[in-house]
Design an enzyme around this catalytic site. Sequence first.
Site, PDB file in Angstrom:
ATOM      1  N   ASP A  83       5.373  29.917 -35.541  1.00  0.00           N
ATOM      2  CA  ASP A  83       5.722  31.268 -35.148  1.00  0.00           C
ATOM      3  C   ASP A  83       4.411  32.027 -34.897  1.00  0.00           C
ATOM      4  O   ASP A  83       3.321  31.518 -35.178  1.00  0.00           O
ATOM      5  CB  ASP A  83       6.598  31.943 -36.222  1.00  0.00           C
TER       6      ASP A  83
HETATM    7  C1  GLC Z   1       8.130  36.571 -33.454  1.00  0.00           C
HETATM    8  C2  GLC Z   1       9.415  35.994 -33.991  1.00  0.00           C
HETATM    9  C3  GLC Z   1       9.918  34.802 -33.223  1.00  0.00           C
HETATM   10  C4  GLC Z   1       9.539  34.923 -31.761  1.00  0.00           C
HETATM   11  C5  GLC Z   1       8.029  34.858 -31.676  1.00  0.00           C
HETATM   12  C6  GLC Z   1       7.534  34.984 -30.217  1.00  0.00           C
HETATM   13  O1  GLC Z   1       7.289  36.963 -34.489  1.00  0.00           O
HETATM   14  O2  GLC Z   1       9.462  35.666 -35.374  1.00  0.00           O
HETATM   15  O3  GLC Z   1      11.339  34.742 -33.414  1.00  0.00           O
HETATM   16  O4  GLC Z   1      10.114  33.865 -31.017  1.00  0.00           O
HETATM   17  O5  GLC Z   1       7.405  35.872 -32.479  1.00  0.00           O
HETATM   18  O6  GLC Z   1       7.831  36.254 -29.725  1.00  0.00           O
END
Ligand code: GLC
Length: 735
Positions: free
Chosen positions: A289
């Site tokens: 993430d």
């Molecule tokens: C965010 C979220 C995730 C998302 C990623 C990219 O922090 O936790 O669900 O896909 O970043 O935007």
Amino acid sequence: MKLTEEMKAKVESILARMTLEEKIGQMNQESPSIVGGFDVPFSELIEMLTDGRLSQEEFEKLMSTAKQDFHEDEIRAGLVGSVMGNDPRKANELQKIAVEESRLGIPLIIGFDVIHGLRSVFPIAIAEAGSFDDALFEETAHMAAKESRAHGISWNFAPMIDVAHDSRWGRVSEGPGEDVFLGSRFARAKIRGLQGDTSSEQNYVAACTKHYVGYGACEGGRDYNTVSMAPNQLFNTYLPTFRAAMEEGAATAMAAFNDLNGVPCTVNRYLLRDILKESFGLQGFVVSDANAIRECVIHGIAADDEDAGVQAANAGMDMDMGTHIYKDHLKKAVEDGKVSMEVIDEAVRRILRVKVWLGLFEHPYVPEDVIEAYEKGIPAGHAQLSRKAAQESVVLLKNEGGILPLDSAAKVSLVGTLADSVDEVTGAWAMGWKKEDCVTILAGMKNSGLDVAYYPCAGPEGGLNEDELEAATANGDVIVAIVGETTAMSGEASSRADLTLPGRQKEMLEKLLASGKPVVTVLMNGRPLALGWEAEHLPVLVEAWHLGIQMGNAVADVLTGAVNPSAKLASSFPAGNGQCPVYYSHPSTGRPAGKSKFTSKYLDAPAEALFPFGYGLSYTTYEYSDLKIDEKEDCLKISVRIRNTGSRAGTEIAQLYMQDVAASLVRPVKELKGYQRVFLEAGEEKEISFGLPKKEMGFYDNDGKYRLEDGLFRIYAGTSSRDVLCGEIFVSFKV
Ligand code: GLC
């Protein structure tokens, strides 16, 4: 994701020609970074915005003048495997550099958060899950895949399939609710919709199941917080949706921010390699993430960035989202023998396999005519599908006095700032829609021909206009009040400790009630709310969530009776904050809540949910009878009769539950094991049947071993997790 031998061979031939730098480049995902012109670092700018030293307007003005670095030079050097974005022309521009100017011409995989639609946003997942309509889940995902590709996106960071029991967690809005069976069916359908139509590269994307794993169990419902659970809970409640998604061929997965039992998922070898890749058979790759590899230092599991990168790579984390740690440290780690070339090759192989499967080498660009078509508007049929999904997601919670459906001749006073706010209809994690495509509740009610006058009065962000309130109650025959949460009050980093209606919305409702006029209350919210007072005092309560671009028309369709509401709750609603977490599939305990003092309950609140999982009313009524259970060799055949005892046709979502009454581990008092949407004309009766495979009647023990144990089972069928008929059967699994 099905890989042919030819695809695998193509990957091997590319891999064999790559340098170590180019391999690490594939493991690196870049986002556009903001550069230039600030007196303070960008991170400080964000802090200033967050703590109010900078207004939103000042921030947006600064951002509109800022230059963005899209890392063109690194892409040209083959040091970037993926970027994020949803602008098709920018996608083509960056893709052209990767394909035509880098040494090996490996295309970028462009990812974006398309959780519930891109341009044609449909209901947030917790709402759509309440339709219990697998065909709809798949259809909307297919639409999202086509809209994604049209914008240069070949990788959706979706579906989010985190089961969650605590509605204080803001990300309850993004997932399929509290139940593992519904969540697993949702996951499968979404994978089919996103990945299934490979007839053209314009019609499918790589899915990204997230957030792996246990994120929905964050302590206190506080986002990013620690997660601890027994192995049997992990295997029975939080892993099944991911197992289902992997069985359906999900191409990728995203690791969750949280630690699980002390080890952050990002560096958790047991979770990433042993379970997800080895046991569940992930075909593609795992991405971290955002910033999560760096955060392993803050977690306290890594000494520094390099250590975090080494741990993540060795744990099976194939791609680094946004920290540059892989790009900056992995080469040295390989040279120092801390990360083997086999680890690097496995990660790159997985990434390249997804790119080859997506057809990116043959079709890396978005055709110009496709781009131009979307610049003119959304494709025909997409708005209709969004409207259908929205209609099927509205839950009727209460309708006393027959106030609904509205009398078409009635003068309606529509109150609440949410009723006319185009920014609130799409809900959390909706980026890429256009205002001109959105229908507010005010607009929808006007479209339906109702005689409606609008009075803002009050909203989630505070304030109460008494004059507007007085006018609304004086002028209308019936009052429709729209209350709830703004989009920003749910989703990521939006946990709330107080789930009652924010601002002075409750005060507005009290005053509306005091007028003596009939009041219809419609909720626009991203999570279950604590509605004890509302449920007791309001005659009508409609749960409309954040339904997407067609919200206004769908709500009007239900309020006018053009559509008979059929949805059920995918998550239980608490009576008060202190009840959280509250969910139906809980163990009995040795002292289940009862009249005696010494039973499991609260002195100052009910033990059970205000509105339970699976609950939802209709403009008609249904009666269940004649539950039968027949044991076949490998399954139970359960039948039940349902009659429409009201005066209009409707669709009932019939539910099947079971209870393993005595097992080697305590099991939930109920577990959903089946559901069906049943259409019935007024007065019509049908016998429906469910097949419950015996192999699905087991559970995982604390060694992660699946157990089928002879014994007594209770079987339930009915209209909600609380309102069911019950039968019993002794089942022996010895075949
Ligand atoms: C965010 C979220 C995730 C998302 C990623 C990219 O922090 O936790 O669900 O896909 O970043 O935007």
